[in-house]
Enzyme design. Sequence first.
Site, PDB file in Angstrom:
ATOM      1  N   ARG A 148     -73.565  43.554  10.990  1.00 57.02           N
ATOM      2  CA  ARG A 148     -75.025  43.445  11.046  1.00 57.02           C
ATOM      3  C   ARG A 148     -75.485  43.438  12.513  1.00 57.02           C
ATOM      4  NH1 ARG A 148     -77.468  38.302   8.079  1.00 57.02           N
ATOM      5  NH2 ARG A 148     -78.552  39.541   6.531  1.00 57.02           N
TER       6      ARG A 148
ATOM      7  N   GLN B 288     -75.646  46.761  25.092  1.00 56.82           N
ATOM      8  CA  GLN B 288     -74.247  46.343  25.162  1.00 56.82           C
ATOM      9  C   GLN B 288     -73.320  47.537  24.980  1.00 56.82           C
ATOM     10  OE1 GLN B 288     -72.525  42.689  24.229  1.00 56.82           O
ATOM     11  NE2 GLN B 288     -73.561  42.879  26.145  1.00 56.82           N
TER      12      GLN B 288
ATOM     13  N   GLY C 184     -68.340  41.922  16.684  1.00 62.54           N
ATOM     14  CA  GLY C 184     -68.461  42.031  18.137  1.00 62.54           C
ATOM     15  C   GLY C 184     -68.911  43.405  18.591  1.00 62.54           C
TER      16      GLY C 184
ATOM     17  N   GLU D 163     -67.372  44.443  23.612  1.00 67.08           N
ATOM     18  CA  GLU D 163     -66.124  45.048  24.066  1.00 67.08           C
ATOM     19  C   GLU D 163     -65.800  46.342  23.328  1.00 67.08           C
ATOM     20  OE1 GLU D 163     -63.627  41.171  25.408  1.00 67.08           O
ATOM     21  OE2 GLU D 163     -63.919  41.399  23.273  1.00 67.08           O
TER      22      GLU D 163
END
Lengths: 732, 179
Positions: A616, A626, A690, A693
């Site tokens: 989500r 990001q 996440g 990264e």
Amino acid sequence: MTEYRMDEAHAGLALDRGVQGILGRPLDRIDGPAKVTGAARYALEHRLEHLVWGVAITAPVGKGRVVAFDTANAEAMPGVLAIYAGDEALPRQTPVFGQDRAQPYDGTIDSWGEIVGVAIAESFEAARAAARAVIVTCATEDGIFATRDGEGDAFGPPEGALLPNIVKGDLDRAMAEAAVALDVDYSTPRQVHAAMEPHGTIAEWHGDKLTLRCSMQIFRQARPVLANSLGIAPEDIRLISPFIGGGFGGKNVSADALLAAVAAKRLGRPVKVALARAQIFHACYGRSDTYQRIRLAADAQGRLIGYGQDSLVSQKVGANSFEPVPLGAIALYRGEHRSFTTRVAPVNLVAHGPVRAPGEAVGMIALECAMDELARELGLDPIELRRRNEPERDPTTGRPFSSRRLIECFDEGARRFGWDRRERRREGEWLVGHGVATAARVNFLADSSARVTLTGEGRAIVETDMTDLGTGTYTILAQVAGEALGLPVESVDVRLGDSDFPTGAGSGGSFGAASSASSVALACDDIVRSLAAAMGATPEEMTLKDGHVIAGNRRVPLGDLVGDTPIVAIGTIHPGANNRRFSQAAHGAQFCEAWVNAVTGEVRVKRMLGVFDCGRILNHKTARSQAIGGMIWGLGYALHEEVHIDPRTGAIANRDFGEYHIPTNADVPQIEAWFVEEVDRHANPVGAKGIGELGISGAGAAVANAVFDACGVRVRDMPITPDKLLMGLPPI
Amino acid sequence: MLSRTEGAMHFTINGMQYDADIDVRTSLLDLLREHLGLAGSKKGCDHGQCGACTILVNGRRINACLTLAVMHQDDEIVTIEGLGTIDDLHPMQAAFVQHDGYQCGYCTPGQICSAVGMLDEVARGWPSHASADLARPIFDDDEISERMSGNLCRCSAYPNIVDAIREAHAASIESEQAA
């Protein structure tokens, strides 16, 4: 107080019933105006009475012992208060992952630029001059200044390592029997975080209580390390980091915090210590270089029967954590025979520690370049090769995936990028090519608590010692609380980065958003139950919107239900059995168009596009930022970044931004990042995974594969600098 | 031995007058951050390599870490604090918020001051390395990227920074034409 252990999918949160319509929306950051006006206060920007400055003193040898300090000249300088040198209370360097305290100074020097003291003065200028005036005399010993030189003493993952060696089946035999076998060596250089804000701390004591205004990502981890290093109790340390100028894994307990704390205690005055940029290269850990052997064994249709990623990395002597190179490979593709091993060479170089996406950031460059090589050997489209190797379950553990939409990412990306219409071509001096790669990053959940207070004025206050490194935490937590409680973000105050608040996940391993958002959402569930009791309804019967509760035919302002005493709730999430029951990762597809100059070998990246499956999305604007930030790191890893070690001394030769080349604006094209959304109920209550990264994973490989497509030169030794392309370029 | 002469110096910053008793070795950046409480200007490298300290001196963008405060007592200095406030953002600041032209925010004041200074250079017709015609540079994304490459952003918000500057530039042209 609501605690939830992630042993099974959460039954559903008030958040999921929210109709405020702000969760996921691309809202501007709520801390944005403070950042663009300079009002946001970072660690070193707090003004305190009687503040003095400290500058670190370092040793100018790569291995040896300190023989003598001459501090006379420094001590005689005007404004100098103290020179602490050769002092066992001081740290030698920044502690690395897995160390429970900083190594104290003992005269031993095991890498260039270790800390041996600190100069304290009334002004920064005086402290800097004094630090430079201290003469540190060392006896030099022979050191190991290259990973390859330490290979003879290399060791495997120690007991309890995050990533043990994994070997299944017989990859040697699979390679011998494969219709197509690829056995290639790739290497990636040492890299550093290079956060724009230098490591720095202001330390202040009140009796036995220490306050650090600092830049630390994970308070939960930092406090015990600080306490052990200083010989005080963790409860006596307060950490304050409301704004952090970039972390990327590098901002935890660093040497400056300990220098400042020790000096402040002795002087009875607050002390500010910032490491100079060149000192950061040597006194704070970076990422090891890696030497990776990739083996791919495929049948004639391109289905892998086995593959391996076996690596040599290094770590400074005395530490044993290491770059987990094959982390992204383990669950990625089908194939019965698998080998994922890592050897760690002890060296006399700056320690290795976590840098954005430990493992995947460099491991996926090699693996995904090798997959591109295999696709070409097979004459297959590289996306088709991934499709043929998509597993139904984690092939290493046999566990189901909590969610996995890798192929959809490729399909969506191919459509948006125009993959099928791509054309290798020449434009004047420029050779144009295209590349793809898989992105994957393991998904973690961390313990996290948050307090949410709903006031009689109908405002919500979110408090947790979670941090915001620029990831957008302030904003997403406001969106989560607002959605769950039916409030616009303007009615939500988010307070972060103070260890007096409930202990949050902290920022690291891309677990911050999902973990802290889950704790906030759980706290909000508690509040909604209280509101329901006051309303005489069940939580499910209520609709919360725009500061009102609606149930039946009544619409009541939130504040009226709260009354005079604010409703306070603490939500806590713990990782549980789902970590073991499911294989969890975020995935994505990376696309790149690169132009290679046929005369000079210069590479210009013209387009990058990524499609990501991160569960989500809590805010599409910050999530996209990001993702593109990570992709640009991948570009830098492919083309620019490399720490150069002086082989004579073990010093980093390029210890500044002029010589350690991170991508600049002119290196970067416009970049697209898209998401295929899915609420991953098995991962955590809010269903996010996440992002921070994931963007870097595979991005460098997409660039490298595009470079090969453009000019036909396969560089297996990153970064791809013009000198490595020139000899192989086609005739002009 | 470096000079230890100290004495009151006088500065004009964001239209305000400041006196400071500082070491003559104090950089303009350290004056702002350590002595005047104007910590919006950031120290990233102290080497003139990252651009986080970019401010405007007599209208031109400079790296405040590379110059001594004592040299600027007769200058008009503008820092990020002088461009706008939280309640009254400069158009460039507002564009950075709207386009998410930052993440951690540490390089941001320097990026914004640099962008404001850069647009003025463009308005004066100054060419850049990216200009095909040095006499008549065309303002496009390549020009923005080239002219902003003295400001590093490790979070790598570059595409968003370009979006923000492009929009702020277009808005300023529009308002000029309207005026």
